[in-house]
Design a protein around this motif. Sequence first.
Motif, short mmCIF file in Angstrom:
data_model
loop_
_atom_site.label_atom_id
_atom_site.label_comp_id
_atom_site.label_asym_id
_atom_site.label_seq_id
_atom_site.Cartn_x
_atom_site.Cartn_y
_atom_site.Cartn_z
N ASP A 94 0.98 -0.99 0.14
CA ASP A 94 0.22 0.12 0.03
C ASP A 94 0.34 1.24 -0.04
OD1 ASP A 94 -1.86 -2.22 0.06
OD2 ASP A 94 -2.79 -1.87 2.38
N ILE A 95 1.76 1.28 0.96
CA ILE A 95 2.82 2.17 0.81
C ILE A 95 4.00 2.22 -0.90
CG2 ILE A 95 4.90 2.97 2.20
CD1 ILE A 95 4.47 1.80 4.27
N ARG A 96 3.66 1.27 -1.01
CA ARG A 96 4.60 1.24 -2.40
C ARG A 96 4.21 1.97 -3.41
NH1 ARG A 96 6.41 -3.75 -1.60
NH2 ARG A 96 4.62 -4.93 -1.85
N ARG A 97 2.48 2.05 -3.33
CA ARG A 97 1.64 2.28 -4.67
C ARG A 97 1.83 4.13 -4.50
NH1 ARG A 97 -1.60 -1.44 -2.45
NH2 ARG A 97 -2.29 -3.12 -3.39
N GLN A 98 2.13 4.94 -3.16
CA GLN A 98 1.93 6.05 -3.04
C GLN A 98 3.19 6.42 -2.65
OE1 GLN A 98 -2.00 8.33 -2.88
NE2 GLN A 98 -2.57 6.02 -1.29
N LEU A 99 4.45 6.10 -2.95
CA LEU A 99 5.45 5.42 -2.39
C LEU A 99 6.23 7.57 -1.97
CD1 LEU A 99 7.69 4.20 -0.55
CD2 LEU A 99 9.35 4.22 -3.24
N ARG A 100 6.22 8.34 -2.93
CA ARG A 100 6.60 9.56 -2.67
C ARG A 100 5.64 9.90 -1.85
NH1 ARG A 100 5.17 14.27 -5.99
NH2 ARG A 100 7.10 15.58 -6.22
N SER A 101 4.71 10.87 -2.15
CA SER A 101 4.02 11.09 -1.05
C SER A 101 4.18 11.09 0.11
CB SER A 101 2.38 11.53 -1.36
OG SER A 101 2.31 12.29 -3.44
N SER A 102 3.84 9.33 0.03
CA SER A 102 3.89 8.97 1.48
C SER A 102 4.85 9.44 2.43
CB SER A 102 3.14 6.98 1.44
OG SER A 102 2.28 6.89 0.86
N LEU A 103 6.08 8.87 2.11
CA LEU A 103 7.33 9.11 2.41
C LEU A 103 7.94 10.92 2.70
CD1 LEU A 103 9.84 7.34 1.05
CD2 LEU A 103 8.36 6.83 3.13
N ILE A 104 7.54 11.73 2.07
CA ILE A 104 7.99 12.87 2.40
C ILE A 104 6.85 13.50 2.99
CG2 ILE A 104 7.92 15.47 0.85
CD1 ILE A 104 8.45 13.77 -1.60
#
Length: 752
Positions: A155-165
Motif C-alpha cells: 500500500d505504501i509503494r503505490r503512493q511511495l513518494r507522497s507517503s514518505l515525504i
Amino acid sequence: MSKQRGSWPFVFYISILLIAVAALWGTLQSGEHLVPGGSSSKSQDTLSLVTAFSDFRSSVSDHVQSTIGLLLLQILIILIIARLMGWLFRKMRQPAVIGEIVAGIILGPSLLGRFFPETFNAIFPASSLPNIQLLSNFGLILFMFAIGMELRLGDIRRQLRSSLIISHIGIFIPFGLSLPLSYSIYTQYAAEHPAFTPFALFIGIAMSITAFPVLARIIQENNLSRTRLGKLSLSTAAAGDITAWLMLAAIIAISQSGSILSTGYNLLFLVAYLLVMFGIIRPLFRAASKVYNNTEVISHGMVGVIFILLLLSSYVTELLSMHALFGAFIFGLVMPEELSFRKIITDKVEDVSLLLFLPLFFVSSGLQTELGLISDVKMWILLGLFTLVAVVGKVGGTYISARACGETPLNSIYLGAFMNTRGLMELVVLGIGYEMKILPPAIYAVLVLMTVITTVMTMPMVHLINWIKELIGHREERLDTNNKQLGLKVLLSFGRPITGATLLRLTNQLLSRGDVQLNVTALHITTDEDINSIDADKYFEDNFRPILTEADKLALPLETDHQVSRDVEGTILTKLVEEKYTLLIVGAGIRLSCDEEDREAMSMREQMSRRMGSFSVRTTEALLSIHGMLRDKMTFFIKKAPCSVGILLSRAFDTPKNIILFLACEDDIRMIPYARTITGNNRGELQIIAAPGLDTKKAILHKGEKILSGSFTELPEGCDLVILSYELWSDTFDHNKDLLLTLPSTLILNLK
C-alpha cells in the motif's frame, strides 16, 4: 422380548451404580478406623452450620487472595470497566481505545487510589502488579505483531513518494520543535535521570508518532477507506509508523549502550537483523503463502512456526537492546501481504490481544500515571505547551508537506487532522520510556494526558473542517465519489454476498428499458466497528466479488460502497437523503428467508419468546449483537425512505417467466410499467389480477394484456414471481401467514 432388551441396559446401569455407591460407602466407613484419634473425626459431624459456613468463607477468602484468584479478579474488573468506558466513548463518537485508556486512569492511583485507597490496595496490591505488567507486555507483543501486519508495504509503494515525504516531514518538524522544550525542562524535571540525550529523543518521538490502528478505524467510520484521501492517509500513517519505530529502536539502542562504540555495534546488528528479516524470512513466507492461500490448508503446524518465529524475533531485538516490541512489529511487517493469509493470522491473534491483554496494558499504564503530580500552574502550563507543540508540529508539518506534494488545501488539512491521532501507539512508546526510567513520573503523566487530548481532538477537528467547508460554500465534490446522476439513481443495499448478485439481477430486469441509463450503487454495511484494515479489505473482496461478477456479466456500470456502522437503517437512510436516490432495492432479510438455517433461527426465536417473554429475548439478542440482524427493517424503509422502495423476497430468483401482478387499490396501477419491463426483459408472460370491485379504467394496457378479477388468497400454478404493493403485503402478512409460506419469489413495491 424387545421390551426386555430395551430395559436391560438401564437395569444394568442402575445395578452397577448401586454397587459402586455401596463399595464407596463401605470403604470410607472402614477407613475411619485407620485415622489416629478416630473419635475426633466423629466430632466433626457435630459441627454447627454456622461454624461450617465460617470455614467455607475462610476457604473462599484464601482463594481470593491467592495469586491466580487475585489475578482473575483483577482481569474481570479491568475488562468490565474497559468495555464500559469503550462503549461510552464510542457513543460520544470517539475511538473506543480512548475510553479504555481512561479506564486505566480511573482504576489507577489518580482516581480509585485517591478516593478509595482501601479498595484500590485490596484489588491492586503492590505485590500483584508485576503479574499484570508481565501479561500486558506479552499482549503488547501480540498486538504489535498484528499492527505490523496491518501496515502493508504494498500500500505504501503505490503512493511511495507522497507517503514518505508527508510522513517524514510530519515526523521531523514536531521532533525538532520538541528539542528546545526538552532542553528547557530537563534541569527541573529530569536532572536526576542518567542523561539528557535519551530524554530529549524520547520526548521527540512521543511528539511525532501517529497511531495507525486508531486512524484506520477513524477512516473506516468516515467511509473514506476506498477514497484517494483515505488511502493516502493510511499509507502516510503506515510509512510514518515504520519510520518512527525504526527511530525508536535506534533511540533505545543509544539509551542502553555504554559508549558510542557500543551504540555502533547495536546499530550494526540492527541493520543485520533487518537484512535477515526482509531478505530471507519475508521471501520464504511469500513463497509459503502461495501454498497456504485458503483457510482449509493453513495447518496448526504453520501457525505454530509463526508464533515460534514471532517470539524468536522479539527475543533477538530484546537482546540487541531494541525492545521485544520492535521485533514483534518487524515480524508482522514481513508477513506475506495476501489478504486471506493475513486475515487468518490476525483472527487468531488480534481478538485475544485487543480484548484481553490490551486492557491490562491500559490499566498497567494507569497504575503508573499519577495525575496528582500535575497539581500546580507550572505543570498545567507544561501540559499546554506539550499539547501545543504536538498539534502545531504534527498538523502544520503534515499540511506543509502535503501542499508541497501537490495536495489541495482541503485534503492537506484533513491529512494534518488525521496524522494528529496518537492513541495507543503513543502510550506504548511512553510505557517503554517509563520502564527504562528515561521519563520521570511527572513528565510521563503529562505526556499521557497529551496523548488523550490529541487523540480526542481528531474527530472534532474533522467535523470543524467539514463545517467550515460547508460554511464557505465549498463546491468541491464529495471526497473521491462520483456524483454524476445518469437516469435512474438506484441504491442497492445487500447483506450476504449472493444476495447482492440476486438484487442486481432484479434491478437490471426491473429497470432496463430502451435508452434508460441506470446509475446503481451497491452498498454493503459491516456492523463490527472494531475491524482492522485487513479485515475491512477482505470483507470488501469477499462480499463484493459475486455482485461485481454479475455486473460484468450484465455489462452494467456499478459503483461500490462499503461502510462500517452499527446503525444499518440509519446509515442507509442518510445515504438516501444526502445523495437523492430515486429507488432503494433491498432483500427481505432473515425473517422471511427461505434458507433452512434462517427459518430454524426464527423458529427458535419464537419458541424463546413464548418461554421467556419478548423483552428478555430482545435483551439477550442485544447482548449477543444479533438483534440488528433479526429485527424487521422493511417497515422502517417503507416509512422513512424519501424514495420508492423495492423489497425482494427471494426464492432462488433468476429469470422468472410467469409473473403475476396483484392490484389491491387504484394507486397500485403505477406498478404495471415495472411488471411489464421485468416481463419483457425475461420474455415471459404477465398476468394482472385486480381486487374485486377495483376500478381499473385508468390502467393503460398494451396489446394482449388484460386485467383479471381475483384476490390474493391463492396463486395460479407455475408462478415464478409475484409483484404486489406493501399495503397488500402487510394486510396478508397479518391475516394469512400460511399463504406467505407458499409464495415464490416476491417483489414488494412502495412507489413514491
